[in-house]
Design an enzyme around this catalytic site. Sequence first.
Site, mmCIF file in Angstrom:
data_model
loop_
_atom_site.group_PDB
_atom_site.id
_atom_site.type_symbol
_atom_site.label_atom_id
_atom_site.label_comp_id
_atom_site.label_asym_id
_atom_site.label_seq_id
_atom_site.Cartn_x
_atom_site.Cartn_y
_atom_site.Cartn_z
ATOM 1 N N MET A 22 19.744 -48.760 -52.787
ATOM 2 C CA MET A 22 21.185 -48.844 -52.610
ATOM 3 C C MET A 22 21.896 -48.835 -53.972
ATOM 4 O O MET A 22 21.397 -49.419 -54.938
ATOM 5 C CB MET A 22 21.494 -50.162 -51.868
ATOM 6 N N GLY A 25 23.312 -44.235 -56.992
ATOM 7 C CA GLY A 25 24.047 -43.013 -57.334
ATOM 8 C C GLY A 25 23.484 -41.745 -56.721
ATOM 9 O O GLY A 25 23.669 -40.654 -57.269
ATOM 10 N N LYS A 26 22.831 -41.864 -55.563
ATOM 11 C CA LYS A 26 22.199 -40.693 -54.933
ATOM 12 C C LYS A 26 23.235 -39.642 -54.528
ATOM 13 O O LYS A 26 23.038 -38.449 -54.763
ATOM 14 C CB LYS A 26 21.379 -41.115 -53.704
ATOM 15 N N GLU A 89 22.032 -35.799 -46.261
ATOM 16 C CA GLU A 89 22.245 -37.137 -46.809
ATOM 17 C C GLU A 89 21.556 -38.192 -45.949
ATOM 18 O O GLU A 89 21.510 -38.073 -44.723
ATOM 19 C CB GLU A 89 23.757 -37.436 -46.822
ATOM 20 N N GLU A 90 21.063 -39.250 -46.586
ATOM 21 C CA GLU A 90 20.523 -40.428 -45.898
ATOM 22 C C GLU A 90 19.430 -40.051 -44.890
ATOM 23 O O GLU A 90 19.488 -40.382 -43.704
ATOM 24 C CB GLU A 90 21.651 -41.188 -45.184
ATOM 25 N N GLN A 92 16.664 -41.181 -44.247
ATOM 26 C CA GLN A 92 15.934 -42.243 -43.542
ATOM 27 C C GLN A 92 16.526 -42.531 -42.162
ATOM 28 O O GLN A 92 15.878 -43.131 -41.324
ATOM 29 C CB GLN A 92 15.879 -43.525 -44.389
ATOM 30 N N CYS A 149 20.616 -60.018 -61.753
ATOM 31 C CA CYS A 149 20.272 -60.271 -63.160
ATOM 32 C C CYS A 149 20.644 -59.106 -64.087
ATOM 33 O O CYS A 149 20.437 -59.190 -65.292
ATOM 34 C CB CYS A 149 18.779 -60.557 -63.287
HETATM 35 ZN ZN LIG Z 1 17.162 -58.876 -60.960
#
Ligand SMILES: [Zn+2]
Length: 194
Positions: A22, A25-26, A89-90, A92, A149
């Site tokens: 997710m 930038g696909k 697109e997408e 899956q 993070c």
């Molecule tokens: Zn992380």
Amino acid sequence: MLRTQGRMLGGVGRLHVIAGCMSSGKTGELIRLLSRHAVTGDTMVLYKHSVDSRDGDKARSRLGTEMEACVVGRPEDIVGDGFVVVAIEEAQFFGEGLTAVVQDLLSSGHLVYVTGLNQDFRGEPFGVMPTLMSLADEISLLTAICQKCHGVGTRTQRIIDGQPAPWDSPLILVGGADYYEARCPDCHEVPGRP
Ligand SMILES: [Zn+2]
């Protein structure tokens, strides 16, 4: 052979898979790749699955670039007649039937681009994507920024009601109370992983 403006359809086509988690930038990368074909006048069509109701009949990137898309519900609705380039697109969201559709497009000489999540929210191979990646002539594996993070995000974190989604929650739940963000492997949480 079908001649469509600049390029002659014939021989074997080519498959380029753009995979990633997710927010990697696909869609932006797909639009960038397709824009090169606009320069040479190759006709193109972009399909997206109806389960992805974001942006209606547009594929839209976070950078603001967009393309018109045909919204379809089944792999059989994807046809390449009259087009040199076929983008999906997408992937899956489509079932295993997408593999045969893509192989037909390739055998009739189409240039095929496919985007999709290579891993589901649990970090497991997602649907038809592993098969398509193994058939690809070229793969772009994109990464995101971990939203916890700020490291390298390669996983898709599903969050339901503010909590990490458990392993046994349903695989596809678009438009529900859940949302998704990019995480690095260290910050990716899947409670109840066996
Ligand atoms: Zn992380």
